[in-house]
Each structure stands twice: as C-alpha cells, then as structure tokens.
Design a protein around this motif. Structure first.
Motif, PDB file in Angstrom:
ATOM      1  N   PRO A 164     -24.259 -27.568  16.731  1.00 55.28           N
ATOM      2  CA  PRO A 164     -24.909 -26.331  17.161  1.00 55.28           C
ATOM      3  C   PRO A 164     -25.206 -25.410  15.988  1.00 55.28           C
ATOM      4  CG  PRO A 164     -22.560 -26.233  17.624  1.00 55.28           C
ATOM      5  CD  PRO A 164     -22.836 -27.615  17.118  1.00 55.28           C
ATOM      6  N   VAL A 165     -26.315 -24.694  16.083  1.00 57.63           N
ATOM      7  CA  VAL A 165     -26.630 -23.671  15.089  1.00 57.63           C
ATOM      8  C   VAL A 165     -25.682 -22.491  15.315  1.00 57.63           C
ATOM      9  CG1 VAL A 165     -28.359 -21.988  14.360  1.00 57.63           C
ATOM     10  CG2 VAL A 165     -29.027 -24.360  14.823  1.00 57.63           C
ATOM     11  N   PRO A 166     -24.991 -22.029  14.290  1.00 53.37           N
ATOM     12  CA  PRO A 166     -23.998 -20.966  14.490  1.00 53.37           C
ATOM     13  C   PRO A 166     -24.643 -19.598  14.682  1.00 53.37           C
ATOM     14  CG  PRO A 166     -24.162 -21.501  12.166  1.00 53.37           C
ATOM     15  CD  PRO A 166     -25.058 -22.478  12.889  1.00 53.37           C
ATOM     16  N   SER A 167     -23.930 -18.719  15.351  1.00 51.74           N
ATOM     17  CA  SER A 167     -24.332 -17.325  15.460  1.00 51.74           C
ATOM     18  C   SER A 167     -23.864 -16.577  14.221  1.00 51.74           C
ATOM     19  CB  SER A 167     -23.722 -16.672  16.704  1.00 51.74           C
ATOM     20  OG  SER A 167     -24.183 -17.288  17.879  1.00 51.74           O
ATOM     21  N   SER A 168     -24.554 -15.513  13.889  1.00 51.36           N
ATOM     22  CA  SER A 168     -24.095 -14.673  12.796  1.00 51.36           C
ATOM     23  C   SER A 168     -22.812 -13.951  13.219  1.00 51.36           C
ATOM     24  CB  SER A 168     -25.166 -13.653  12.419  1.00 51.36           C
ATOM     25  OG  SER A 168     -25.395 -12.761  13.501  1.00 51.36           O
ATOM     26  N   THR A 181     -20.613 -17.942  21.226  1.00 50.04           N
ATOM     27  CA  THR A 181     -21.800 -18.563  20.647  1.00 50.04           C
ATOM     28  C   THR A 181     -22.551 -19.275  21.766  1.00 50.04           C
ATOM     29  OG1 THR A 181     -20.674 -18.897  18.534  1.00 50.04           O
ATOM     30  CG2 THR A 181     -22.652 -20.204  18.933  1.00 50.04           C
ATOM     31  N   PRO A 182     -23.753 -18.838  22.134  1.00 46.71           N
ATOM     32  CA  PRO A 182     -24.447 -19.378  23.313  1.00 46.71           C
ATOM     33  C   PRO A 182     -24.594 -20.893  23.324  1.00 46.71           C
ATOM     34  CG  PRO A 182     -25.560 -17.410  22.522  1.00 46.71           C
ATOM     35  CD  PRO A 182     -24.522 -17.744  21.501  1.00 46.71           C
ATOM     36  N   VAL A 183     -25.081 -21.482  22.232  1.00 45.90           N
ATOM     37  CA  VAL A 183     -25.320 -22.930  22.215  1.00 45.90           C
ATOM     38  C   VAL A 183     -24.010 -23.696  22.351  1.00 45.90           C
ATOM     39  CG1 VAL A 183     -26.234 -24.851  20.869  1.00 45.90           C
ATOM     40  CG2 VAL A 183     -27.417 -22.655  20.855  1.00 45.90           C
ATOM     41  N   LEU A 184     -22.975 -23.247  21.649  1.00 46.57           N
ATOM     42  CA  LEU A 184     -21.692 -23.929  21.723  1.00 46.57           C
ATOM     43  C   LEU A 184     -21.110 -23.849  23.125  1.00 46.57           C
ATOM     44  CD1 LEU A 184     -19.535 -25.452  20.146  1.00 46.57           C
ATOM     45  CD2 LEU A 184     -18.515 -23.253  19.541  1.00 46.57           C
ATOM     46  N   HIS A 187     -19.799 -26.866  28.097  1.00 46.72           N
ATOM     47  CA  HIS A 187     -19.955 -27.049  29.545  1.00 46.72           C
ATOM     48  C   HIS A 187     -20.401 -28.479  29.845  1.00 46.72           C
ATOM     49  CE1 HIS A 187     -20.972 -25.868  33.715  1.00 46.72           C
ATOM     50  NE2 HIS A 187     -21.946 -26.747  33.563  1.00 46.72           N
ATOM     51  N   LEU A 188     -21.343 -29.005  29.077  1.00 48.61           N
ATOM     52  CA  LEU A 188     -21.826 -30.369  29.288  1.00 48.61           C
ATOM     53  C   LEU A 188     -20.718 -31.393  29.052  1.00 48.61           C
ATOM     54  CD1 LEU A 188     -25.321 -30.113  27.566  1.00 48.61           C
ATOM     55  CD2 LEU A 188     -24.866 -30.297  30.012  1.00 48.61           C
ATOM     56  N   HIS A 189     -19.882 -31.173  28.060  1.00 47.33           N
ATOM     57  CA  HIS A 189     -18.800 -32.115  27.790  1.00 47.33           C
ATOM     58  C   HIS A 189     -17.725 -32.043  28.870  1.00 47.33           C
ATOM     59  CE1 HIS A 189     -19.632 -34.088  23.955  1.00 47.33           C
ATOM     60  NE2 HIS A 189     -20.277 -32.993  23.613  1.00 47.33           N
ATOM     61  N   ARG A 190     -17.444 -30.853  29.386  1.00 43.80           N
ATOM     62  CA  ARG A 190     -16.452 -30.750  30.461  1.00 43.80           C
ATOM     63  C   ARG A 190     -16.902 -31.517  31.683  1.00 43.80           C
ATOM     64  NH1 ARG A 190     -16.083 -25.283  28.974  1.00 43.80           N
ATOM     65  NH2 ARG A 190     -17.397 -24.718  30.753  1.00 43.80           N
TER      66      ARG A 190
END
Length: 305
Positions: A156-160, A170-173, A178-181
């Motif tokens: 994932p691209v990190p948030s500042s 961090t939205p993407v993370l 959620h997908l992995h759970r």
C-alpha cells in the motif's frame, strides 16, 4: 410444499444484482421460542431506534437517513466498479514520451458520482460501513491485475504523517486488511513496507498537500518522498514481485515514486491497482463502463492527500 429454485437470468452483462437469488427455506420466520433470545431481539431493536434518534446517520451519497451508505447507493458503487480497467493512459507520469507504458495500472472504477463520494467520505471521516463496499471493489481490481498469480506482495502507498494524525488510519491499508480478514486475497500477502519521508523542497513551497498543483509541481513534490522501511519487512523485497495499491489515481506521480522506492530496494514491480482513476485534463478518457448506461460524470473534489 416443494421448494423450487429460480432459473438464472442470462444476459444483463452478468450483473449479479439483476439475477434473482435461488429460493431457499428460511431459517427463522417468526419470533424465537426462547424468552432470552426474544428479549435480546427486542433490546437490539430498541437500541438501534434510540441510536438513530440520538445520532441520525445520512447516506454519504444521497443524503437520505439510513446508513453511512444506503442500499441503493451501495448498489451503484458495485455497478461503477464491476468492470476494472487499465487506467495508466490518463496518468502522464506513468507514460513515456513515445507512448510506452512505464507502470501498468488497473482501476476499479472511474472517480465519479457515488464512487467518488464514498471514497472521499471514507478517507475524511472513516465511516466503517463504507469499508466493506469499497474493499470488495478494490478486491475485484486486484484479482483482475494479478490474474492467477500467487506469492505477490501487495504494497500500500503510505499516508503522510500529517494525514495519519488527522485520520488515525491509513485508508488503503484498512481496505487491504478487511480483504484479508474475509479471505478474499488468498495467495496474496499485504506488506506495509513503504514509508513517507520529508521530500526535498518543492518549487511550489506549498505545504498543504497536492491539491491545486499542476503535473510538474506534483512530480516535484513527491520525488524522493518515499523509502522502504527495512524494519517493517523490507529486507525480503529483493527479487520479490510486488503490486502497489493506492486509492485514487490522478497524474500518477505518487505511484511512480512508490515504484522508484521499491525498485531501489530490489523489488520487481509488476504494476499498480487503484480504487478509482480520475480523468487527466489533457488525456483521453480511460476505458470504463459502456456509454449509454445513463451514468453522467460529475465534477468532484480533487484527490485528498
């Protein structure tokens, strides 16, 4: 009485919302027989009514009092993201001057209407009910990008730091976890190995994110702004196939910087996946849903850093 199954409807572009579900016997048609379970049902309904009165919730898309996203708008998000597409052609930073593709990108949908409103609201306010809807859209795009590939790292691209302090996540993370759970990405691993660092002084001198910046200013601002955190698991990147995951694609400068940092660490970047792709002002529109579907693009806010 014999239970009959409804015949599946072919056509309609394979839209699952237009295919009637098979009939099955209901497991629970009336009140529970046990008093304790009946009491639990009554307490749950009463608590939901009180919460709705005390803290009214409006749909982030249509504004109707319901959930964070009502069933109708949630269905529209599914329709807008049912056909992932290649989106790098509208990102100037990801295309060479000769038209060659520097980094392939698969987008779940075009950044417009209910999808844009859901993404913005999720990033700014973190509505939990939006997580499942957006995560499923992102999962479809990831599967379209990797095909049958396995042993690929999703990065994932990190948030500042400022954005993380403001949001607390961090939205993407959050979507990837959620997908992995829910075991949607079996065979794929999520590794949060990228870190934001202080970028070199940009020509603009602005410190308010990337809003309002043109293509060159965006590229200057993010250049050298990421590195691999070895303590976070970056030591296993050498020769590792990776796919970068971000929320919204605009000019592609952020994805290009993430790819640079991963390449420098020895990773093999296969491409990127985004939840939504905007239309660059000087680029042809990406291939998305077929015209004539009644969906009209609206002007939305720029990408929120």
């Amino acid at each position: 009485m014999e239970t009959r199954r409804a015949e599946p409807v072919r056509g309609a572009a394979g839209d699952p919302d237009l295919v009637p579900q098979p009939l099955r016997r209901a497991k629970h048609r009336s009140e529970h027989r046990r008093r304790l379970l009946r009491a639990a049902d009554l307490l749950t309904e009463a608590a939901a009514d009180v919460l709705a009165l005390a803290v009214p919730v409006e749909c982030v898309c249509c504004g109707n009092e319901d959930r964070a996203i009502c069933s109708g708008c949630e269905r529209q998000v599914r329709l807008l993201t049912r056909l992932p597409f290649r989106a790098e052609s509208s990102a100037p930073a990801l295309m060479g001057t000769d038209g060659s593709v520097l980094l392939p990108v698969v987008a779940a949908g075009i950044y417009r209407e209910e999808l844009a409103q859901s993404v913005l609201s999720f990033k700014r306010h973190g509505q939990g009910p939006l997580t499942a809807s957006l995560a499923m859209a992102l999962g479809r795009a990831i599967r379209a990008a990797v095909g049958g590939g396995r042993d690929i790292w999703l990065v994932p691209v990190p948030s500042s730091k400022a954005a993380y302090r403001k949001r607390g996540f961090t939205p993407v993370l959050l979507l990837l976890r959620h997908l992995h759970r829910h075991r949607v990405l079996d065979g794929l691993e999520c590794h949060d190995v990228l870190r934001k660092i202080r970028a070199p002084a940009a020509a603009t001198g602005s410190s308010s994110g990337q809003k309002g910046l043109n293509r060159g200013a965006r590229a200057s601002r993010v250049r050298g702004s990421m590195r691999v955190g070895w303590a976070a698991g970056g030591s296993g990147l050498a020769g590792r196939p990776c796919i970068i995951v971000d929320d919204v694609l605009t000019t592609g400068s952020t994805l290009a910087e993430a790819a640079r940092a991963l390449h420098q660490a020895g990773a093999v970047v296969r491409g990127a996946v985004v939840l939504a792709a905007t239309r660059a002002p000087d680029a042809a529109p990406p291939r998305g849903p077929k015209p004539g579907t009644g969906v009209i693009e609206k002007n939305k806010g720029r990408k929120d850093e």
